[in-house]
Design a protein around this motif. Structure first.
Motif, short mmCIF file in Angstrom:
data_model
loop_
_atom_site.label_atom_id
_atom_site.label_comp_id
_atom_site.label_asym_id
_atom_site.label_seq_id
_atom_site.Cartn_x
_atom_site.Cartn_y
_atom_site.Cartn_z
N TRP A 160 0.81 -1.22 0.00
CA TRP A 160 0.00 0.00 0.00
C TRP A 160 0.85 1.27 0.00
CZ3 TRP A 160 -3.84 -1.68 4.45
CH2 TRP A 160 -4.81 -2.54 3.91
N GLY A 161 2.14 1.15 0.28
CA GLY A 161 2.99 2.33 0.33
C GLY A 161 3.10 2.93 1.71
N VAL A 162 2.93 2.12 2.75
CA VAL A 162 3.03 2.61 4.13
C VAL A 162 4.49 2.91 4.47
CG1 VAL A 162 2.81 1.89 6.55
CG2 VAL A 162 0.93 1.48 4.92
N ASP A 163 4.70 4.03 5.17
CA ASP A 163 6.04 4.45 5.58
C ASP A 163 6.25 4.39 7.09
OD1 ASP A 163 6.83 5.50 2.86
OD2 ASP A 163 5.12 6.83 3.28
N TYR A 164 5.18 4.17 7.85
CA TYR A 164 5.24 4.29 9.31
C TYR A 164 4.17 3.38 9.89
CZ TYR A 164 5.15 7.06 13.78
OH TYR A 164 5.20 7.50 15.08
N LEU A 165 4.54 2.57 10.87
CA LEU A 165 3.57 1.70 11.53
C LEU A 165 3.56 1.97 13.02
CD1 LEU A 165 1.56 -0.69 11.63
CD2 LEU A 165 3.56 -2.21 11.89
N LYS A 166 2.40 2.30 13.56
CA LYS A 166 2.21 2.34 15.01
C LYS A 166 1.68 0.98 15.43
CE LYS A 166 -0.51 4.51 18.69
NZ LYS A 166 -1.53 5.56 19.01
N TYR A 167 2.45 0.28 16.27
CA TYR A 167 2.12 -1.10 16.67
C TYR A 167 1.81 -1.07 18.16
CZ TYR A 167 2.43 -6.13 15.55
OH TYR A 167 2.16 -7.45 15.29
N ASP A 168 0.54 -1.25 18.51
CA ASP A 168 -0.01 -0.95 19.83
C ASP A 168 -0.31 -2.24 20.60
OD1 ASP A 168 -1.03 0.60 21.86
OD2 ASP A 168 -2.66 1.47 20.69
N TRP A 169 0.24 -2.40 21.80
CA TRP A 169 0.19 -3.66 22.55
C TRP A 169 -1.23 -4.16 22.77
CZ3 TRP A 169 2.80 -7.71 23.38
CH2 TRP A 169 2.54 -8.56 24.46
N CYS A 170 -2.12 -3.36 23.33
CA CYS A 170 -3.54 -3.71 23.47
C CYS A 170 -3.77 -5.05 24.19
CB CYS A 170 -4.23 -3.73 22.10
SG CYS A 170 -4.04 -2.20 21.17
N ALA A 171 -3.03 -5.25 25.27
CA ALA A 171 -3.21 -6.46 26.10
C ALA A 171 -3.07 -7.75 25.30
CB ALA A 171 -4.56 -6.42 26.81
N ARG A 185 8.96 -9.91 15.94
CA ARG A 185 8.39 -10.53 14.74
C ARG A 185 7.91 -9.49 13.74
NH1 ARG A 185 5.01 -15.28 17.89
NH2 ARG A 185 6.77 -16.71 18.13
N MET A 186 7.28 -8.44 14.23
CA MET A 186 6.83 -7.41 13.28
C MET A 186 8.01 -6.64 12.71
SD MET A 186 4.62 -6.03 11.39
CE MET A 186 3.04 -6.73 11.91
N ARG A 187 9.02 -6.38 13.55
CA ARG A 187 10.22 -5.72 13.01
C ARG A 187 10.82 -6.57 11.89
NH1 ARG A 187 11.66 -1.00 12.45
NH2 ARG A 187 11.39 -1.81 10.35
N ALA A 188 10.93 -7.88 12.14
CA ALA A 188 11.49 -8.78 11.14
C ALA A 188 10.61 -8.82 9.90
CB ALA A 188 11.64 -10.17 11.73
N ALA A 189 9.30 -8.85 10.10
CA ALA A 189 8.37 -8.90 8.96
C ALA A 189 8.47 -7.63 8.11
CB ALA A 189 6.94 -9.10 9.46
N LEU A 190 8.58 -6.49 8.76
CA LEU A 190 8.73 -5.23 8.02
C LEU A 190 10.05 -5.22 7.26
CD1 LEU A 190 7.45 -2.68 10.69
CD2 LEU A 190 6.21 -3.47 8.67
N ASN A 191 11.12 -5.66 7.92
CA ASN A 191 12.42 -5.72 7.24
C ASN A 191 12.36 -6.61 6.00
OD1 ASN A 191 13.39 -4.10 9.28
ND2 ASN A 191 14.71 -5.65 10.19
N ALA A 192 11.63 -7.72 6.12
CA ALA A 192 11.57 -8.69 5.03
C ALA A 192 10.86 -8.14 3.80
CB ALA A 192 10.88 -9.96 5.50
N THR A 193 10.05 -7.10 3.96
CA THR A 193 9.35 -6.52 2.80
C THR A 193 10.30 -5.74 1.90
OG1 THR A 193 8.78 -4.38 3.82
CG2 THR A 193 7.27 -6.25 4.21
N GLY A 194 11.43 -5.31 2.45
CA GLY A 194 12.36 -4.50 1.67
C GLY A 194 12.00 -3.03 1.63
N ARG A 195 10.88 -2.65 2.23
CA ARG A 195 10.48 -1.25 2.24
C ARG A 195 10.84 -0.64 3.60
NH1 ARG A 195 7.21 2.22 -0.52
NH2 ARG A 195 6.35 3.95 0.69
N PRO A 196 11.54 0.49 3.62
CA PRO A 196 11.83 1.13 4.92
C PRO A 196 10.54 1.62 5.57
CG PRO A 196 13.24 2.01 3.16
CD PRO A 196 12.15 1.22 2.49
N ILE A 197 10.20 1.07 6.73
CA ILE A 197 8.98 1.45 7.46
C ILE A 197 9.36 1.72 8.90
CG2 ILE A 197 6.69 0.71 8.22
CD1 ILE A 197 6.48 -1.03 5.73
N VAL A 198 9.11 2.93 9.35
CA VAL A 198 9.37 3.29 10.74
C VAL A 198 8.45 2.47 11.63
CG1 VAL A 198 9.18 5.15 12.44
CG2 VAL A 198 10.12 5.62 10.16
#
Length: 405
Positions: A160-171, A185-198
């Motif tokens: 989708w072209g996302v540049d920034y992800l807020k990842y919220d614990w939510c219990a 896991r999400m850091r690794a998943a974002l890295n694996a896409t090849g797109r720089p995402i904060v």
């Protein structure tokens, strides 16, 4: 070299931790790396503080339009972030997340393209458990957390072209999710896409802060959610000061989004809020509707001298010079050898404050430039040895101090 070696040891430990609890192939030494560098704290806009679950595609476009046209983009604001409640109540047949068809009729990819066309970047929201915070606490429909869909969701965001992800614990621990492993896991998943995402994480803001947050995220929340009132601002500042030394270029403490423009505080309180966030090197994410924010609020958000302190390349933690029930005085070193001084009146009545150069370690004299107005006091040839200022209740003075020499 010692700092680099320490960073590498953290990454190695993080990889081992991720492998130990991994169920995803994306969580591996090849895919887990250091987070994308964020050299200065992110600046932008987020939908939650004002719109909550009522946010629409039109609201997000309006924010992008305002940032691009009101001088905020040139002041450094870059990200336009959609928080919780953007999702359709169910995933698609292939398990992919979808946008709510009524409030986001054109879809997220088209919205991201609209934001990008304004010269801005686009952000979105997700959670590591089975539910987002709005689903768990506010009755928003569905079970749309990323649990079991981490790589699929990361791929979707990247497409989708996302540049920034807020990842919220939510219990997420209610589903047996571990903190370190979930965010890794999400850091690794974002890295694996090849797109720089904060990656901005909101874990439980306990202190002391776990060391793993520095390698897995670009910014990490320091406190519970902000409220649009003065007591919340003071509480957040005091809590964040306890961990201020952990922040540095590439990893930022996040005391939550700005409330400037939402109407719950006086103009002096809003100015203090903005100045103190800058002194903390905090992300500056506007949390109001820029279409209805007052001229005074817009001037605060666009204050270049204050923003310059927030975006200083050194990213130093402020030192507490004085702290009591009636005042808070902070000094922050800046990259060019000058320092930023904030003096905050915490009392309910006007007060006069004097801060000497000796107490600041600048006994030989300095010049002082008002960060709000640009006005200078003290000549470079002789300087002055103190700052004295009268402040209204809950007001903050902010100065850039340069040594006499």
């Amino acid at each position: 070299m010692p700092r680099v070696a320490a960073r590498l040891r953290l990454v190695a430990a993080a990889v081992a931790l991720c492998i130990a609890g991994a169920t995803l192939t994306a969580c591996s030494p090849a895919s887990v790396g250091t987070a994308p560098e964020v050299a200065t704290p992110p600046m932008g806009w987020n939908s939650w503080n004002h719109f909550g679950c009522s946010v629409t595609e039109a609201d997000v476009k309006a924010a992008a339009d305002a940032i691009a046209s009101d001088g905020l983009r040139s002041a450094g604001y870059r990200y336009v972030n959609v928080d919780d409640c953007w999702q359709a109540p169910t995933r698609g047949r292939d398990g992919a997340l979808r946008a709510d068809p009524k409030r986001f009729p054109d879809g997220i990819a088209a919205l991201a393209a609209y934001v990008h066309a304004k010269g801005l970047k686009f952000g979105i929201y997700a959670a590591p458990g089975a539910q987002t915070c709005a689903e768990r606490y506010q009755g928003y429909p569905g079970r749309l957390g990323s649990l079991g869909h981490e790589q699929q969701d990361a791929n979707t965001f990247a497409s989708w072209g996302v540049d920034y992800l807020k990842y919220d614990w939510c219990a997420a621990d209610r589903e047996g999710v571990g903190h370190e492993q979930a965010f890794a896991r999400m850091r690794a998943a974002l890295n694996a896409t090849g797109r720089p995402i904060v990656l901005s994480i909101h874990d439980k803001p306990e202190q002391p802060v776990p060391a793993w947050r520095r390698w897995v995220s670009d910014l990490s929340r320091t406190t519970p959610d902000i409220r649009d009132d003065w007591a919340s601002i003071v509480s957040i500042v005091r809590s964040t000061l306890k961990v201020a030394r952990l922040a540095s270029p590439g990893f930022w403490n996040d005391p939550d989004m700005l409330e400037v423009g939402n109407g719950g505080m006086s103009d002096d309180e809003q100015r203090s809020h903005f100045a103190l966030w800058a002194q903390l090197s905090a992300p500056l994410l506007i949390g109001s509707d820029l279409r209805t924010a007052s001229p005074a609020s817009l001037r605060i958000l666009g204050a270049r001298g204050v923003i310059r302190v927030d975006q200083d390349a050194l990213g130093a933690a402020p030192t507490i010079i004085r702290s009591s029930s009636t005042e808070l005085v902070l000094l922050k070193r800046l990259a060019d050898g000058s320092s930023s001084l904030t003096i905050t009146n915490l009392s309910a009545s006007p007060q006069r404050f004097t801060v000497t150069g000796k107490s600041l370690g600048m006994g030989s004299g300095f010049t002082a430039e008002d960060a709000w107005t640009g006005m200078k006091s003290g000549r470079p040839s002789d300087g002055t040895d103190r700052v004295s200022v009268g402040l209204a209740s809950h007001a903050t003075a902010m100065y850039r101090l340069s040594p006499r020499s």
